[in-house]
Scaffold this active site. Structure first.
Site, PDB file in Angstrom:
ATOM      1  N   ASP A  80       0.864  -1.192   0.000  1.00 45.84           N
ATOM      2  CA  ASP A  80       0.000   0.000   0.000  1.00 45.84           C
ATOM      3  C   ASP A  80       0.894   1.234   0.000  1.00 45.84           C
ATOM      4  O   ASP A  80       1.268   1.726   1.059  1.00 45.84           O
ATOM      5  CB  ASP A  80      -0.875   0.029   1.259  1.00 45.84           C
ATOM      6  N   ARG A  88       4.201   3.068   2.878  1.00 44.40           N
ATOM      7  CA  ARG A  88       4.926   1.935   3.459  1.00 44.40           C
ATOM      8  C   ARG A  88       6.432   2.117   3.249  1.00 44.40           C
ATOM      9  O   ARG A  88       7.223   1.844   4.147  1.00 44.40           O
ATOM     10  CB  ARG A  88       4.453   0.616   2.838  1.00 44.40           C
ATOM     11  N   HIS A 181     -11.743   1.762  -3.582  1.00 49.42           N
ATOM     12  CA  HIS A 181     -12.240   0.497  -3.076  1.00 49.42           C
ATOM     13  C   HIS A 181     -13.621   0.299  -3.694  1.00 49.42           C
ATOM     14  O   HIS A 181     -14.575   0.956  -3.267  1.00 49.42           O
ATOM     15  CB  HIS A 181     -12.345   0.509  -1.568  1.00 49.42           C
ATOM     16  N   HIS A 193     -12.449  -1.185   8.505  1.00 47.71           N
ATOM     17  CA  HIS A 193     -11.528  -1.954   9.342  1.00 47.71           C
ATOM     18  C   HIS A 193     -12.202  -2.347  10.656  1.00 47.71           C
ATOM     19  O   HIS A 193     -11.836  -3.351  11.274  1.00 47.71           O
ATOM     20  CB  HIS A 193     -10.274  -1.127   9.669  1.00 47.71           C
ATOM     21  N   ASP A 265     -10.063  -6.259  -0.447  1.00 52.38           N
ATOM     22  CA  ASP A 265      -9.440  -5.565   0.667  1.00 52.38           C
ATOM     23  C   ASP A 265      -9.141  -6.625   1.727  1.00 52.38           C
ATOM     24  O   ASP A 265      -9.611  -7.769   1.649  1.00 52.38           O
ATOM     25  CB  ASP A 265     -10.371  -4.477   1.203  1.00 52.38           C
TER      26      ASP A 265
END
Length: 511
Positions: A80, A88, A181, A193, A265
């Site tokens: 990501d 990252r 997404h 999440h 995801d």
């Protein structure tokens, strides 16, 4: 230790087990390839997803990806790296890129394409071949806790143009893009999440807004699309998008004509597996038409065994066909082979060695994307100097994590120019949800810096109290501000280290 022996994995048909494995994309703990993961790769595991804690340096990351490819030359190595708050490669220092919201506000598709190409070159140099970017969600709800500045904006046309440019730029470097997404995570105030958000829009409403950027990304040639764990009851009242055949096969493949790789995801998110567990989530995702199953950040050998067995059981029970698994595995293996052939393996790059120096020209070019109130313009025009800084430290969403942010990231690198040195010399009081209003600041003007200030009661209360007590307060919001801008004298629309540098330059040598 409980003393209970772990269950032995069942013996499955080797070809079937290998095909199921090809659809799986786990994360792992550590900075070197674990033995269990190496064995899985040799047995056909589809790939590995790399996260911030897995990375120490560009050289270490390249050694890690080399080990992955040694075990499976046609593996997917995903990350990501959105080039902004979600980073990252720069998880330890903060990103030197502007982020989507700023790029959208600047409105220069060529600049966006160039930024994405730079990100792609860095990723390719360290052996990453799939980037879970761009985020093409339309941030239509300013209270969105998980998208916000990851979005290019609120206009379907802007997000479409910028998202397509990002796809072109990234893939020009030989790294696959991933539009996410699907079919749009922007119109919600919940984080998938942590919950299952509901987006109560009709197919017609989606076509007019949410689907516009995805259609543009598909037309630009994005090689993958990521599904979201959101419920769209007018399209499928029972299952979230990742598990919905009408959404994946009907809307994405049928209506938008996407024939590439569909990625989920992360299935460890509560919106996906909270009530059913990851193995059952994997079965449902494959049955819906997804191909590559992103499993999470800290998966284990035992988890993968449970997932493979659950998929095999679903096939035996007639809930899933061998042909569907073969199709999914074929897409994963095919994409990996194409990416391997696209670009000769690059030499190890320096994804972090250049991160400590921000280009001042680039930082100045970002400032026009900021939004300033009359109070902020007056502060800057009068040359006011702060006596202290209040840092509003909110709990970052899981996608962003704990990467350094804003001017604090820039000064932490040791930048010694006038603006950075002056800011670093100011007393900083950190306020969190558990803290009361700051009481240890010296008299005089105060700069308050936070992210999404309006969404957090403690932030609003702190700002209101400071304004009532002091009057001379400059509030900076490095997230997505509320429509009324009440808690954003300066809105930067992102908190990457580059934007922190630009903010310091705007405030001036004396801050």
């Amino acid at each position: 230790m409980t003393g209970t022996a772990a269950a032995e994995p069942r013996l499955l048909d080797p070809r079937l087990a290998r095909r199921i494995a090809a659809t799986l994309l786990p994360g792992f703990v550590g900075t070197t390839l674990p033995g269990w993961l190496e064995r899985r790769l040799r047995d056909g595991l589809g790939g590995v997803c790399v996260f911030g804690p897995n990375i120490v340096s560009a050289e270490q990351l390249r050694a890690l990806t080399d080990a992955i490819y040694a075990a499976n030359p046609e593996a997917i190595v995903a990350i990501d790296e959105e080039g902004g708050d979600v980073t990252r490669l720069y998880y330890a220092t903060g990103s030197p890129y502007p982020g989507n919201a700023v790029l959208g506000r600047l409105g220069d598709a060529e600049r966006t394409e160039q930024v994405a190409a730079r990100v792609g070159a860095e990723l390719r140099a360290v052996g990453v071949n799939l980037d879970f970017a761009p985020d093409v969600d339309i941030n239509s709800n300013p209270d969105n806790p998980v998208i916000g500045v990851r979005s290019f904006g609120v206009s379907p046309a802007v997000v479409a143009e910028q998202g397509a440019a990002w796809v072109r730029g990234l893939q020009s470097a030989g790294v696959a893009a991933c539009a996410k997404h699907f079919p749009g995570h922007g119109d919600t105030a919940q984080d998938s999440h942590l919950a299952l958000p509901v987006v109560d829009l009709s197919a017609a409403e989606l076509r007019e807004r949410e689907l516009v950027p995805f259609r543009a990304a598909v037309e630009a040639g994005t090689r993958t699309v990521m599904t979201s764990h959101i419920l769209l009851p007018q399209l499928d009242a029972a299952l979230p998008a990742t598990f919905s055949h009408p959404i994946v096969e009907g809307l994405l493949r049928g209506e938008l004509g996407f024939d590439g790789l569909v990625v989920t995801d992360a299935l460890d998110m509560l919106g996906a597996s909270g009530e059913r567990g990851i193995p059952e989530a994997a079965v449902l995702a494959l049955a819906a038409g997804c191909d590559l199953l992103c499993l999470g950040t800290e998966n284990t050998d035992e988890q993968l065994t449970a997932i493979v067995e659950a998929v095999a059981d679903a096939i035996a029970a007639g809930r899933l066909t061998v042909e569907r698994v073969e199709e999914a595995a074929g897409r994963v293996i095919g994409l990996a082979a194409e990416l391997r052939a696209d670009v000769e393996p690059a030499q190890a790059g320096s994804a972090s060695s250049g991160a400590l120096v921000i280009d001042p020209v680039e930082a100045r070019a970002i400032v026009p994307a900021f939004e300033l109130s009359d109070a902020a313009r007056s502060w800057l025009r009068d040359g006011r100097r702060a006596s202290g800084v209040v840092r509003l430290e909110t709990v970052a969403n899981i996608a962003v994590g704990t990467a350094p942010w804003g001017p604090f990231a820039e000064t932490a690198t040791g930048a010694e120019d006038g603006a950075a040195a002056a800011f670093a010399a100011l007393p900083v009081v950190e306020v969190t949800e558990e803290d009361s209003a700051p009481t240890s600041l010296p008299d005089g003007p105060v700069i308050v810096i936070g992210k999404d200030n309006h969404r957090h009661a403690f932030a609003r209360e702190t700002i209101d109290r400071l304004r009532a007590e002091r009057g001379d307060v400059l509030v900076v919001d490095m997230g997505w501000p509320a429509d009324d801008r009440r808690y954003a004298d300066i809105a930067t629309f992102g908190a990457s280290r580059l934007l922190g540098r630009a903010l310091l330059d705007l405030l001036g040598p004396g801050s």
